[in-house]
Design a protein around this motif. Sequence first.
Motif, PDB file in Angstrom:
ATOM      1  N   LEU A  50       0.855  -1.182   0.000  1.00  0.00           N
ATOM      2  CA  LEU A  50       0.000   0.000   0.000  1.00  0.00           C
ATOM      3  C   LEU A  50       0.898   1.242   0.000  1.00  0.00           C
ATOM      4  N   SER A  51       0.367   2.370  -0.470  1.00  0.00           N
ATOM      5  CA  SER A  51       1.221   3.566  -0.557  1.00  0.00           C
ATOM      6  C   SER A  51       1.679   4.031   0.828  1.00  0.00           C
ATOM      7  N   LYS A  52       0.907   3.699   1.883  1.00  0.00           N
ATOM      8  CA  LYS A  52       1.349   4.089   3.241  1.00  0.00           C
ATOM      9  C   LYS A  52       2.641   3.346   3.628  1.00  0.00           C
ATOM     10  N   ASP A  77      -1.133   2.257  -5.502  1.00  0.00           N
ATOM     11  CA  ASP A  77      -1.489   3.498  -6.208  1.00  0.00           C
ATOM     12  C   ASP A  77      -0.695   3.632  -7.513  1.00  0.00           C
ATOM     13  N   GLU A  89      -8.324  -3.431   0.972  1.00  0.00           N
ATOM     14  CA  GLU A  89      -7.671  -2.120   1.056  1.00  0.00           C
ATOM     15  C   GLU A  89      -6.743  -1.913  -0.153  1.00  0.00           C
ATOM     16  N   ARG A 106      -8.888  -1.446  -3.270  1.00  0.00           N
ATOM     17  CA  ARG A 106      -9.526  -0.121  -3.231  1.00  0.00           C
ATOM     18  C   ARG A 106      -8.532   0.956  -3.674  1.00  0.00           C
ATOM     19  N   GLU A 107      -7.301   0.847  -3.157  1.00  0.00           N
ATOM     20  CA  GLU A 107      -6.291   1.850  -3.527  1.00  0.00           C
ATOM     21  C   GLU A 107      -5.984   1.786  -5.028  1.00  0.00           C
ATOM     22  N   SER A 121      -6.843   4.984  -7.558  1.00  0.00           N
ATOM     23  CA  SER A 121      -5.764   5.565  -8.346  1.00  0.00           C
ATOM     24  C   SER A 121      -6.059   5.420  -9.830  1.00  0.00           C
ATOM     25  N   LEU A 180      -7.305   9.451  -6.766  1.00  0.00           N
ATOM     26  CA  LEU A 180      -6.303   9.413  -5.700  1.00  0.00           C
ATOM     27  C   LEU A 180      -5.149  10.333  -6.084  1.00  0.00           C
TER      28      LEU A 180
END
Length: 350
Positions: A289-291, A305, A334, A337-338, A342, A347
Amino acid sequence: MYIWYNYNIVARLFHYKIINDAFGDPCILIRLFGEKRSLLFDLGDIRKIPFNEILKITDIFVTHTHIDHFIGFDQVLRAVLRRPEPLRIYGPENIIECVHGKLRGYTWNLVSDYPLQIEVYAIQETVIKRARFHAHDRFKIKRLHSIQLKNNLIIHEPLFKVKAQVLSHGIPVVAYSIEEEFHININKVELEKSGFNTGPWLGELKKLIKQYYYYDSKEILKAKKTSNTVKVNTPKGQFKIEQLFHILKITKGEKISYVMDVSPTQENIQKIVEFVRGSDILFCEAYFLSKDKDRAIERNHLTADITGSIARQAEVQELVILHISPKYIENPQEVYREVELSRSGSLQQG
Ligand SMILES: [Zn+2]
Ligand SMILES: [Zn+2]
């Protein structure tokens, strides 16, 4: 049950099967319709592919030789050992050494009358190095002369072509795309009107068209010089190909791309966007994930993303996520969804 996914309309050339879920080893099997032949993209855990399906695999496209992309080699070798048709393996610059190492792990005093031949193609930016291993001399390595890599093209057969793009994953990794230049459908109404029966001759006709015609840059079907002497045997006697065009419907062929394990660098992203542009299907990783971007940089993987944005920029029809880090196993939604946010452009890129 073993299901073949036949997308869009019937009689497509490429019928694909996703072998494992997004937390398993990434791997796609593509069966060529009507050809009794399959192609495999990546060679990780392939225990779900039945023995008789492995036997039909003629070409394997390996992105890189991390264990989750290459551990299936032994299973393929076991299945095809007595097969007369050669096995071709394409991969990054070290693929010849990796196949050689696998073959050296066994004792081969009883295979000298086996016909199997393994051809290995190590793809670099501008050159393909080659080697051959033959059962009759106990899989000793025979290095062949290298060939130049032009326009990314590694296979050009009448039915389809395969292109390769070298990218970086800390180590060299190869992305692939497979394309059918144009697709030939039979217009059943016209066929009946003209009094022809269906039969194997239609397959023969399609093959001849693939051999003697090509799509020009404006996607118009053009004849090669030698085409006007070619005739096809029909149930009503011999016909020139042009005399049968009214029973055909020619459409643009499909493009399927496969991109796994890539560092999230601008250079890679730009190359991927160009390479997969206009794909009907893109199989791609969305490992982090981008986080967790720092981790993605450290481990040389794409983030969700980035994958979504590649699909948007390259105007890909369908995006299939194959490789997700096990750390998200509790909540893969999750990641999806990301990717989707994107991809739809909602996003903000960070
Ligand atoms: Zn890897
Ligand atoms: Zn991997």
